[in-house]
Design a protein around this motif. Structure first.
Motif, short mmCIF file in Angstrom:
data_model
loop_
_atom_site.label_atom_id
_atom_site.label_comp_id
_atom_site.label_asym_id
_atom_site.label_seq_id
_atom_site.Cartn_x
_atom_site.Cartn_y
_atom_site.Cartn_z
N ILE A 1 0.87 -1.19 0.00
CA ILE A 1 0.00 0.00 0.00
C ILE A 1 0.90 1.23 0.00
CG2 ILE A 1 -1.72 1.30 1.33
CD1 ILE A 1 -2.34 -1.61 2.61
N HIS A 2 0.68 2.12 -0.96
CA HIS A 2 1.44 3.37 -1.01
C HIS A 2 0.55 4.48 -0.45
CE1 HIS A 2 4.66 1.85 -3.68
NE2 HIS A 2 3.71 1.04 -4.10
N GLU A 3 1.01 5.13 0.60
CA GLU A 3 0.25 6.23 1.22
C GLU A 3 1.15 7.48 1.21
OE1 GLU A 3 -2.83 7.14 2.49
OE2 GLU A 3 -1.74 9.01 2.78
N ALA B 1 -15.65 11.66 13.31
CA ALA B 1 -16.09 10.26 13.41
C ALA B 1 -16.88 9.88 12.17
CB ALA B 1 -16.94 10.08 14.67
N ILE B 2 -17.14 8.59 12.04
CA ILE B 2 -17.81 8.10 10.83
C ILE B 2 -18.91 7.12 11.24
CG2 ILE B 2 -16.16 6.17 10.51
CD1 ILE B 2 -16.36 6.88 7.44
N SER B 3 -19.96 7.10 10.44
CA SER B 3 -21.02 6.15 10.73
C SER B 3 -20.93 5.00 9.71
CB SER B 3 -22.36 6.90 10.68
OG SER B 3 -23.23 6.34 9.78
N SER C 1 -8.31 11.90 -7.59
CA SER C 1 -7.43 10.79 -7.96
C SER C 1 -6.49 11.10 -9.13
CB SER C 1 -8.32 9.59 -8.33
OG SER C 1 -7.55 8.57 -8.91
N LYS C 2 -5.19 10.97 -8.87
CA LYS C 2 -4.19 11.16 -9.94
C LYS C 2 -4.20 9.94 -10.85
CE LYS C 2 -0.62 14.27 -8.33
NZ LYS C 2 -1.08 14.77 -7.04
N ILE C 3 -4.46 8.77 -10.28
CA ILE C 3 -4.41 7.54 -11.09
C ILE C 3 -5.56 7.54 -12.09
CG2 ILE C 3 -4.45 5.01 -11.00
CD1 ILE C 3 -3.05 5.24 -8.28
N PRO D 1 -22.52 12.77 -1.66
CA PRO D 1 -22.85 13.47 -0.42
C PRO D 1 -22.99 12.46 0.73
CG PRO D 1 -24.34 14.12 -2.18
CD PRO D 1 -23.53 12.99 -2.71
N PRO D 2 -22.57 12.83 1.94
CA PRO D 2 -22.60 11.86 3.04
C PRO D 2 -23.97 11.70 3.68
CG PRO D 2 -21.60 13.91 3.76
CD PRO D 2 -21.92 14.09 2.32
N THR D 3 -25.03 12.06 2.98
CA THR D 3 -26.37 12.07 3.57
C THR D 3 -26.86 10.69 4.00
OG1 THR D 3 -27.08 12.06 1.27
CG2 THR D 3 -27.25 14.14 2.43
N GLY E 1 -20.52 6.44 1.84
CA GLY E 1 -19.34 6.59 0.98
C GLY E 1 -18.29 5.55 1.32
N ALA E 2 -17.89 5.50 2.59
CA ALA E 2 -16.89 4.52 3.01
C ALA E 2 -17.49 3.11 3.03
CB ALA E 2 -16.34 4.90 4.39
N GLY E 3 -18.78 3.03 3.35
CA GLY E 3 -19.45 1.71 3.40
C GLY E 3 -19.39 1.02 2.05
C1 LIG Z 1 -18.43 15.33 5.52
C2 LIG Z 1 -18.34 13.88 5.17
C3 LIG Z 1 -18.93 12.94 6.02
C4 LIG Z 1 -18.90 11.59 5.67
N1 LIG Z 1 -19.49 10.66 6.49
C5 LIG Z 1 -19.49 9.36 6.13
C6 LIG Z 1 -20.11 8.39 6.95
O1 LIG Z 1 -20.64 8.70 8.02
N2 LIG Z 1 -20.10 7.09 6.54
C7 LIG Z 1 -19.50 6.70 5.37
O2 LIG Z 1 -19.52 5.50 5.03
N3 LIG Z 1 -18.88 7.62 4.58
C8 LIG Z 1 -18.86 8.92 4.93
N4 LIG Z 1 -18.23 9.84 4.14
C9 LIG Z 1 -17.56 9.39 2.93
C10 LIG Z 1 -16.17 8.80 3.25
O3 LIG Z 1 -15.43 9.68 4.07
C11 LIG Z 1 -15.43 8.57 1.95
O4 LIG Z 1 -16.27 7.94 1.03
C12 LIG Z 1 -14.21 7.72 2.21
O5 LIG Z 1 -13.31 8.37 3.07
C13 LIG Z 1 -13.52 7.43 0.88
O6 LIG Z 1 -12.36 6.72 1.14
P1 LIG Z 1 -11.23 6.67 0.03
O7 LIG Z 1 -10.20 5.74 0.59
O8 LIG Z 1 -11.80 6.39 -1.29
O9 LIG Z 1 -10.64 8.15 -0.06
P2 LIG Z 1 -9.93 9.04 1.05
O10 LIG Z 1 -10.57 8.87 2.37
O11 LIG Z 1 -9.87 10.40 0.45
O12 LIG Z 1 -8.46 8.43 1.17
C14 LIG Z 1 -7.53 8.57 0.12
C15 LIG Z 1 -6.16 8.20 0.68
O13 LIG Z 1 -5.23 8.15 -0.39
C16 LIG Z 1 -4.10 8.96 -0.07
N5 LIG Z 1 -3.63 9.48 -1.35
C17 LIG Z 1 -4.27 10.39 -2.16
N6 LIG Z 1 -3.57 10.60 -3.27
C18 LIG Z 1 -2.47 9.82 -3.19
C19 LIG Z 1 -1.38 9.59 -4.07
N7 LIG Z 1 -1.27 10.25 -5.23
N8 LIG Z 1 -0.41 8.70 -3.69
C20 LIG Z 1 -0.53 8.03 -2.50
N9 LIG Z 1 -1.54 8.22 -1.62
C21 LIG Z 1 -2.51 9.09 -1.98
C22 LIG Z 1 -4.62 10.04 0.87
O14 LIG Z 1 -3.58 10.57 1.67
C23 LIG Z 1 -5.63 9.22 1.70
O15 LIG Z 1 -5.03 8.54 2.77
C24 LIG Z 1 -18.25 11.18 4.47
C25 LIG Z 1 -17.65 12.13 3.64
C26 LIG Z 1 -17.69 13.48 3.97
C27 LIG Z 1 -17.04 14.49 3.07
#
Ligand SMILES: Cc1cc2nc3c(=O)[nH]c(=O)nc-3n(C[C@H](O)[C@H](O)[C@H](O)COP(=O)(O)OP(=O)(O)OC[C@H]3O[C@@H](n4cnc5c(N)ncnc54)[C@H](O)[C@@H]3O)c2cc1C
Length: 366
Positions: A11-13, A24-26, A133-135, A259-261, A265-267
């Protein structure tokens, strides 16, 4: 999940540490089921609050509606605890996490290129690099990326004095909403939602007098929030024609930010990630498996994204004059089971997706 199936995973972070912003997240039933399948839920459970009730109040504190959640699990977890728990589970399964490693490009063969120009070949690359996303751009996967007109502030506060241990409370006033949820022992998640046009509401630190005029009963809450740091977020939207290219898959906000309504999103990211790990570990070549994967998961994700947008419009952007109808519309959707189930298709979506995987791979998935 891939490492547990015998893949060698790296995993590249880009950040120098595993960290999250955003309080927090639901996580709803589908996310909890995936966390259980990868044996990460037991360590997270004591750090969160399981909800069993949801209440909506008007600005004067009168109860508008109440929902008791039966057969549907929702947990509220501090985000930092969630990402640390996932990182620990990944490392235990044998995945390597490389910090301070920014990926700037990728190609359809599955190769990644980092900011120093180093190229990493792989059988499969998964782009979970978020909204911008750059990719996605490097692969030419055309996407519409939008910032919607709703703003949200989230606060993780060290008290549960404004709610009970299992109840989510939302207060509604005009286009503004205030949510208060328990988020693990002695903690709460509080959020304020408003239109970007509402400059007084968007001000940070919170304008106690202005918010108190909208919600007279919540003055002590606003006084507490005015002392807290937060980052304001816009509601995001990403629509992407395809989520894969050769041996690269787009997942999470990179593919379908919404939208997080509906708190999905994470789910959806977790659920789609689980489906991906099942399909690429079957007997198909990776490119074919990614095509099957998108077919299997896309419908539920697209439907949830559409409903999350509708919910945002109803709760925040109804034309002037129709605002008073807002709680009634939401109440009606909640009462009308077939409509509610369509809106919440992702919550119970895992068995549907597993069914599709079984049809594609045979009865290996349980
Ligand atoms: C206000 C708000 C409230 C929310 N509430 C909820 C909720 O209650 N429940 C729920 O399920 N979802 C919720 N979401 C949605 C949820 O936060 C996102 O859908 C989720 O975080 C997406 O995860 P991800 O890994 O795709 O992206 P991200 O969380 O954006 O993670 C991307 C990761 O990649 C890394 N990264 C980025 N670019 C590069 C790169 N070029 N090279 C290496 N690393 C890189 C970043 O540093 C980061 O660690 C909410 C979103 C918002 C905005």
């Amino acid at each position: 999940m891939l490492a547990r199936k015998g893949w060698s995973v790296r995993i590249h972070e880009r950040s120098p540490a595993i960290r999250e912003i955003g309080a927090a997240i639901s996580l709803r039933n589908n996310s909890i089921s995936v966390l259980e399948r990868c044996e990460a839920f037991d360590r997270l459970r004591p750090e969160g609050s399981l909800l069993s009730r949801e209440q909506h109040f008007d600005r004067r504190g009168r109860l508008l509606q109440e929902r008791v959640t039966t057969g549907q699990r929702t947990i509220i977890l501090p985000r930092q605890i969630l990402v640390e728990g996932l990182a620990a589970a990944a490392r235990e399964a044998g995945a390597e996490i490389v910090l301070s490693s920014t990926i700037v490009s990728a190609d359809a063969s599955g190769a990644l290129i980092d900011a120093t120009g180093r190229r990493f070949g792989a059988d499969l690359a998964i782009a979970a690099d978020g909204l911008h996303s750059k990719i996605r751009a490097a692969l030419g996967l055309h996407a519409t990326v939008r910032e919607l007109g709703t703003r949200i502030n989230r606060f993780l506060v060290p008290t549960q004095e404004f709610t009970t241990a299992d109840t989510k409370v939302e207060h509604w006033s005009g286009e503004r909403r205030v949510g208060i949820l328990p988020a693990g022992p002695g903690r709460s998640l509080i959020y304020t939602v408003m239109s970007a046009r509402d400059q007084a509401a968007c001000r940070l630190p919170i304008d106690v007098g202005n918010w108190t005029r909208a919600y007279p009963m919540l003055e002590p809450v606003f006084k507490l929030l005015a002392q807290q740091d937060t980052t304001q977020f816009s509601y995001p939207l990403v629509r992407c024609r395809s989520w894969h290219c050769g041996r690269v898959a787009l997942i999470g906000d990179a593919a379908h930010a919404m939208p997080p309504t509906l708190g999905q999103g994470a789910g959806l990211t977790l659920m789609n990630g689980y489906a991906l790990s099942e399909l690429v570990s079957g007997s198909f070549d990776v490119a074919t498996a990614l095509s099957m994967w998108e077919t299997a998961v896309r419908e539920i994700t697209d439907a949830t994204q559409r409903w999350s947008l509708r919910y945002d419009r109803i709760t925040g952007n109804l034309p002037r004059g129709l605002g008073a109808l807002r709680p009634h519309v939401i109440w009606t959707i909640g009462r009308f089971k077939p409509l509610y189930e369509r809106m919440r298709v992702a919550d119970l979506g895992l068995p549907l997706i597993e069914q599709k995987i079984r049809e594609a791979c045979g009865p290996r998935v349980t």
